[in-house]
Design a protein around this motif. Sequence first.
Motif, mmCIF file in Angstrom:
data_model
loop_
_atom_site.group_PDB
_atom_site.id
_atom_site.type_symbol
_atom_site.label_atom_id
_atom_site.label_comp_id
_atom_site.label_asym_id
_atom_site.label_seq_id
_atom_site.Cartn_x
_atom_site.Cartn_y
_atom_site.Cartn_z
ATOM 1 N N ASN A 178 0.826 -1.487 0.145
ATOM 2 C CA ASN A 178 -0.012 0.095 -0.046
ATOM 3 C C ASN A 178 0.798 1.354 0.093
ATOM 4 O O ASN A 178 1.369 1.586 1.084
ATOM 5 N N LEU A 179 0.779 2.096 -1.169
ATOM 6 C CA LEU A 179 1.885 3.026 -1.518
ATOM 7 C C LEU A 179 1.229 4.114 -0.481
ATOM 8 O O LEU A 179 2.107 4.939 0.261
ATOM 9 N N LEU A 180 0.044 4.349 -0.041
ATOM 10 C CA LEU A 180 -0.362 5.596 0.641
ATOM 11 C C LEU A 180 -0.796 5.340 1.981
ATOM 12 O O LEU A 180 -2.005 5.428 2.054
ATOM 13 N N ASN A 181 -0.242 4.329 2.672
ATOM 14 C CA ASN A 181 -0.320 4.158 4.043
ATOM 15 C C ASN A 181 1.186 4.163 4.470
ATOM 16 O O ASN A 181 1.566 3.018 4.586
ATOM 17 N N TYR A 190 -1.746 -4.295 2.113
ATOM 18 C CA TYR A 190 -3.235 -4.036 2.113
ATOM 19 C C TYR A 190 -3.771 -5.552 1.758
ATOM 20 O O TYR A 190 -3.445 -5.857 0.662
ATOM 21 N N ILE B 237 5.874 10.907 0.800
ATOM 22 C CA ILE B 237 4.835 10.295 1.281
ATOM 23 C C ILE B 237 4.744 10.297 2.547
ATOM 24 O O ILE B 237 3.755 10.487 3.627
ATOM 25 N N LEU B 240 3.060 12.626 5.189
ATOM 26 C CA LEU B 240 1.302 12.603 5.157
ATOM 27 C C LEU B 240 1.072 12.372 6.657
ATOM 28 O O LEU B 240 0.387 13.164 7.262
ATOM 29 N N ASN B 241 1.840 11.230 7.119
ATOM 30 C CA ASN B 241 1.702 11.244 8.560
ATOM 31 C C ASN B 241 2.327 11.968 9.426
ATOM 32 O O ASN B 241 1.944 12.545 10.667
ATOM 33 N N PHE B 254 -8.939 8.336 3.549
ATOM 34 C CA PHE B 254 -9.297 9.519 2.754
ATOM 35 C C PHE B 254 -9.335 9.323 1.277
ATOM 36 O O PHE B 254 -9.892 9.932 0.589
ATOM 37 N N ASP B 273 -7.467 1.154 0.619
ATOM 38 C CA ASP B 273 -7.529 2.438 1.305
ATOM 39 C C ASP B 273 -6.330 3.228 1.469
ATOM 40 O O ASP B 273 -5.300 2.504 1.783
ATOM 41 N N ALA B 274 -6.305 4.227 1.166
ATOM 42 C CA ALA B 274 -5.382 5.243 1.478
ATOM 43 C C ALA B 274 -5.468 5.868 2.903
ATOM 44 O O ALA B 274 -6.614 6.361 3.284
ATOM 45 N N THR B 275 -4.491 5.665 3.637
ATOM 46 C CA THR B 275 -4.793 6.032 5.295
ATOM 47 C C THR B 275 -3.674 7.011 5.804
ATOM 48 O O THR B 275 -2.640 6.683 5.467
ATOM 49 N N THR B 277 -2.379 8.048 9.440
ATOM 50 C CA THR B 277 -2.061 7.441 10.607
ATOM 51 C C THR B 277 -1.804 8.748 11.662
ATOM 52 O O THR B 277 -0.805 9.534 11.328
ATOM 53 N N MET B 303 -2.361 15.801 -1.859
ATOM 54 C CA MET B 303 -3.037 14.554 -1.104
ATOM 55 C C MET B 303 -3.417 15.069 0.505
ATOM 56 O O MET B 303 -4.268 14.781 0.952
ATOM 57 N N PRO B 327 0.472 8.633 -6.486
ATOM 58 C CA PRO B 327 1.728 8.450 -5.560
ATOM 59 C C PRO B 327 2.866 7.896 -6.257
ATOM 60 O O PRO B 327 2.526 7.041 -7.256
ATOM 61 N N LEU B 328 4.092 8.058 -6.034
ATOM 62 C CA LEU B 328 5.307 7.500 -6.890
ATOM 63 C C LEU B 328 6.264 6.774 -5.910
ATOM 64 O O LEU B 328 6.607 7.129 -4.994
ATOM 65 N N ASN B 329 6.725 5.701 -6.658
ATOM 66 C CA ASN B 329 7.932 5.020 -6.085
ATOM 67 C C ASN B 329 8.576 4.218 -7.090
ATOM 68 O O ASN B 329 7.971 3.597 -8.137
ATOM 69 N N TYR B 335 5.342 -2.447 -6.570
ATOM 70 C CA TYR B 335 4.192 -1.548 -6.766
ATOM 71 C C TYR B 335 3.421 -1.996 -8.213
ATOM 72 O O TYR B 335 2.425 -1.499 -8.314
#
Lengths: 268, 398
Positions: A178-181, A190, B237, B240-241, B254, B273-275, B277, B303, B327-329, B335
């Motif tokens: 999960n990239l966005l966690n 996930y 990223i 974000l947290n 979200f 889910d994008a979370t 925390t 974001m 998002p990027l990686n 991924y």
Amino acid sequence: MPTTLIPVPRFAGFRPPTILNAVRCAMRIPSRLLPIPLLLVIVSTARGQIGGSFEAGVAYNKLRTNIDNRPWQQYKPGNGLFVDADMQIYLWKYLFIQPGLSWAQKSYTLKQTSDSLSALNQHNRNDYLQGSLSLGAHYAFKIGKQPLTYQHLMNIAAWAGLYRGYWVDGHVNGGLANLLNPAAPNPQTYTYSEAYTFDNRRDNRWEWGWQAGIRIGLDAGDFCMPFLAVRIYQSLSDQQKDYMLQQVPRYNETLTFALGFKTKIGKK
Amino acid sequence: MNSVRSIRLPISIVLMIYCMGGCKKTNPISLPTQYPASDFSQVFQDFWSQMNTNYVFWSIDTVDWDAKYKFYQPLFAQLNIQHPQDELKAFQYFSDMTRGLVDSHYQLSFFDPVLLDSVFSPANARKKGHIAPELPFTFFSQTITKKYFDNSYWALTDIPFVFSEKDDTTKMGLVTGIIKKHILYLHINQFYLHNGIQVQGSTILAEGWNQFLTSLHTAGLATALIIDMRSNSGGEIVDLNYVGGELIGSPLNFAYTREKSGNGRLDYTPWADATMTPVASATAYTYPIVVLIDQHSISMAEMLTMALKRLPNTHTIGDTTWGANGPLNPDVPLYGGGQFDFAGYGYAYTSSAEYMYKNGKIYEGKGFPPDQYVPYNQDSVNAGIDVQLEAAIHFLGY
């Protein structure tokens, strides 16, 4: 003497039973349903017994495709359930026609080649409803040197034909990074287990191909005959619609192993 | 013995038929035979097919990628990779065929010496001449702090980072302070805050961040909050947290992301889910929050804005954002898609996951609209007046 053409009376829902009208009727039948009248013709001309069989077992499915351009992934076969009901219409001493209806779970796994990433494997289970039509042959033979009673007779049958299936639904479970966690430990896996969402642009839900099988069991005469059956369904149609250039096709190849019973339904 | 003979034939027939099935041709997607590729046909083929499998926005993108193949494949086949003039032509072809892509992170760069300084970004090309200017960091650190702030702190420092396989540095800036005694303000120009403080050990960034946190947690002080994401070009990223996690008391879903899976253009994983925390011991910030955004709020800035917008006490003011949400990686095996090197000739920098907001909409290429539209005003900026910040102060009732 001039002939007078007397118009044939037309009533709602009724047509005079002429050959011409029968042909006309046949012409209006959608091609997908053509096996049904064909089957009725076969049944009406059958000279021997009519039998029925039911079997249930497992389906071993392999997705035949190529994913060599993504060396970190590979498709692995999967297992599912298989249920089948057939009718045998005996045409001659050894020959029979076998229409059938089956439900098969055609599963496979998109596996990560690195064992450390096994949490990211995705398992697909796809449910297919299939109709088949086969031409087969059967043969009864004796086991050992016992007196010839039906307990000591075996019956073996083999058949081959075509099938058409419809991808009714599917289920996917597995995991993704999960990239966005961004919570630790990163990346979070996930996990999901949900109904497969069809994509009308990509998924070809109609499948057709050839199928073949063998069935071996006790010959119990007019009684219920238990048997073991092995079948193969080889799809000749891509699981995807032709939606992009350089598309790598995906074909289901399914082996089934089932136990069942066969009985006599009637005799003409 | 007879019985064995009897079943031998049908079993043989079934096995033979099974083996016939195994002969069905499923040719692989062709890969370059040489690395770097020795001709433009291989470069084009590798680029086109990796776009097919790695690009994450095919579900919504309107570019007809098959038509691009049919049109450009013969053109590339005519080019000679040894001729600089042909390489410039190739750059033009690559630019033209990717111009309409919706991915607003998308960027093409090249390893070949002739094209080393040539970069093409479809979003930049589309927006050129149709977008308000970016606000310089000094507008935040100097202009508005002097006019609106009771007290302020700002820091600007170099942060090393890797972009498109090239090492570089970027200027990470932070501005914080108090407006009208109770409005706590935070502007970050890029999201390398965690990196700058925790990895690089920047004391000036840490001091600014600690000042912000102290004000945030001082009872009765910060009864309103302005998070200024204008002219924030995004970043890592993890922020974000690190930033948003200070404002929530429990995990916040979200948005959703999905990744490529398999080698078909429309092969995706299910949505995840994008979370966001909360950080340890964080409590939910219950006072009003205004998030300022503009046309240069990009990627992580978008974001975080969308995540904060999920809170009932958040209001967004300004202009529609850039529209680069994926998002990027660089880790493609992990991924399933995203950025790639094509045939050793160039590099496609592209999103690794498709992003969908919680409301079911995908804002890639469109941008996230504000609740209250207050456009950029050049005359006001020249006069040292920030109309968007003033709208935020007014909304907060000060």
